[in-house]
Design a protein around this motif. Structure first.
Motif, mmCIF file in Angstrom:
data_model
loop_
_atom_site.group_PDB
_atom_site.id
_atom_site.type_symbol
_atom_site.label_atom_id
_atom_site.label_comp_id
_atom_site.label_asym_id
_atom_site.label_seq_id
_atom_site.Cartn_x
_atom_site.Cartn_y
_atom_site.Cartn_z
ATOM 1 N N PRO A 159 46.231 48.919 23.745
ATOM 2 C CA PRO A 159 46.481 49.419 25.106
ATOM 3 C C PRO A 159 46.159 50.910 25.221
ATOM 4 O O PRO A 159 46.221 51.648 24.234
ATOM 5 N N PRO A 160 45.837 51.356 26.431
ATOM 6 C CA PRO A 160 45.504 52.767 26.639
ATOM 7 C C PRO A 160 46.586 53.716 26.132
ATOM 8 O O PRO A 160 46.262 54.782 25.594
ATOM 9 N N GLU A 161 47.853 53.350 26.262
ATOM 10 C CA GLU A 161 48.945 54.227 25.853
ATOM 11 C C GLU A 161 48.898 54.530 24.351
ATOM 12 O O GLU A 161 49.122 55.663 23.932
ATOM 13 N N LYS A 162 48.612 53.516 23.560
ATOM 14 C CA LYS A 162 48.554 53.700 22.106
ATOM 15 C C LYS A 162 47.369 54.591 21.721
ATOM 16 O O LYS A 162 47.487 55.471 20.874
ATOM 17 N N ILE A 163 46.235 54.362 22.358
ATOM 18 C CA ILE A 163 45.037 55.148 22.070
ATOM 19 C C ILE A 163 45.225 56.594 22.530
ATOM 20 O O ILE A 163 44.898 57.535 21.801
ATOM 21 N N ASN B 64 47.146 58.703 29.333
ATOM 22 C CA ASN B 64 46.547 57.372 29.214
ATOM 23 C C ASN B 64 45.174 57.238 29.859
ATOM 24 O O ASN B 64 44.668 56.129 29.984
ATOM 25 N N GLU B 65 44.556 58.376 30.249
ATOM 26 C CA GLU B 65 43.243 58.329 30.895
ATOM 27 C C GLU B 65 42.209 59.273 30.288
ATOM 28 O O GLU B 65 41.054 58.899 30.122
ATOM 29 N N ARG B 66 42.624 60.523 29.995
ATOM 30 C CA ARG B 66 41.631 61.532 29.633
ATOM 31 C C ARG B 66 42.255 62.639 28.794
ATOM 32 O O ARG B 66 43.374 63.072 29.058
ATOM 33 N N PRO C 217 41.085 51.051 30.708
ATOM 34 C CA PRO C 217 41.419 49.639 30.478
ATOM 35 C C PRO C 217 40.345 48.743 31.088
ATOM 36 O O PRO C 217 39.787 49.051 32.145
ATOM 37 N N GLN C 218 40.074 47.639 30.402
ATOM 38 C CA GLN C 218 39.076 46.680 30.865
ATOM 39 C C GLN C 218 39.780 45.413 31.374
ATOM 40 O O GLN C 218 40.919 45.134 31.014
ATOM 41 N N GLU C 219 39.083 44.648 32.192
ATOM 42 C CA GLU C 219 39.666 43.432 32.761
ATOM 43 C C GLU C 219 40.055 42.411 31.705
ATOM 44 O O GLU C 219 40.993 41.641 31.893
ATOM 45 N N ASP C 220 39.360 42.408 30.580
ATOM 46 C CA ASP C 220 39.646 41.424 29.531
ATOM 47 C C ASP C 220 40.815 41.834 28.632
ATOM 48 O O ASP C 220 41.116 41.166 27.651
ATOM 49 N N GLY C 221 41.460 42.977 28.937
ATOM 50 C CA GLY C 221 42.592 43.439 28.147
ATOM 51 C C GLY C 221 42.238 44.455 27.078
ATOM 52 O O GLY C 221 43.120 45.054 26.466
ATOM 53 N N ARG D 178 38.269 50.656 26.767
ATOM 54 C CA ARG D 178 37.014 51.355 26.463
ATOM 55 C C ARG D 178 37.338 52.835 26.262
ATOM 56 O O ARG D 178 37.941 53.475 27.114
ATOM 57 N N VAL D 179 36.908 53.362 25.116
ATOM 58 C CA VAL D 179 37.101 54.770 24.797
ATOM 59 C C VAL D 179 35.721 55.412 24.678
ATOM 60 O O VAL D 179 34.858 54.896 23.962
ATOM 61 N N CYS D 180 35.528 56.525 25.386
ATOM 62 C CA CYS D 180 34.269 57.262 25.316
ATOM 63 C C CYS D 180 34.554 58.721 24.996
ATOM 64 O O CYS D 180 35.547 59.285 25.456
ATOM 65 N N TYR D 181 33.681 59.301 24.200
ATOM 66 C CA TYR D 181 33.731 60.734 23.912
ATOM 67 C C TYR D 181 32.443 61.324 24.458
ATOM 68 O O TYR D 181 31.342 60.923 24.059
ATOM 69 N N THR D 182 32.568 62.259 25.379
ATOM 70 C CA THR D 182 31.416 62.880 26.011
ATOM 71 C C THR D 182 31.418 64.360 25.661
ATOM 72 O O THR D 182 32.435 65.037 25.793
#
Length: 147
Positions: free
Chosen positions: A15-19, A72-74, A94-98, A101-105
């Motif tokens: 989940p986004p919170e853990k990441i 949980n976003e950025r 978060p993606q629809e499939d649960g 997605r994490v991106c580093y720009t």
């Protein structure tokens, strides 16, 4: 000016919170970044904004600091000393499939005469993306171990 620009992403089954908890703790990067990359804590605060680290990697050293957080976003990071200068950020979506997605720009300027000269003939953006795949894999391994 010569820039290093890249955006690298990976899907995770957490989940986004853990990441977010892991990515917003930059002094904690030493726990999960790839072997051979040294991360040294310079400064740490209670709210994490302004936390600073120094990183030594194959391409040289740099110092960076947490500039802003959106829970949980950025996670926004500024590189303020070393071989690169500029701003970067992690996005956590978060993606629809649960999955998440994490991106580093990254869009930073090469700093110093040698990096700038080398940047004329070496595609540092491609090298960064190649090496950052290891960072994203190490993040996955760390999340799995701490789950």
């Amino acid at each position: 000016m010569q820039h290093l620009m890249a955006s690298d992403c990976r899907l995770y089954s957490y989940p986004p919170e853990k990441i977010y908890e892991v990515l917003s703790d930059i002094p904690g990067y030493a726990k999960w970044w790839p072997w051979g990359v040294r991360v040294k804590k310079i400064e740490q605060s209670l709210d994490r904004i302004g936390d600073k680290i120094e990183v030594w990697a194959s391409g040289g050293w740099f110092r960076c600091s947490v500039n802003d957080l959106r829970p949980n976003e950025r996670v926004e990071i500024v590189y303020y000393a070393g071989v690169v200068l500029g701003e970067t950020y992690w996005t956590i979506t978060p993606q629809e499939d649960g999955s998440t997605r994490v991106c580093y720009t990254i869009d930073v300027e090469l700093n110093g005469l040698l990096p700038k000269l080398m940047g004329v003939v070496i595609d540092f953006s491609a090298i960064h993306s190649f090496q950052f795949k290891r960072v994203l894999a190490c993040l996955d391994n760390y999340l799995r171990r701490t789950n």
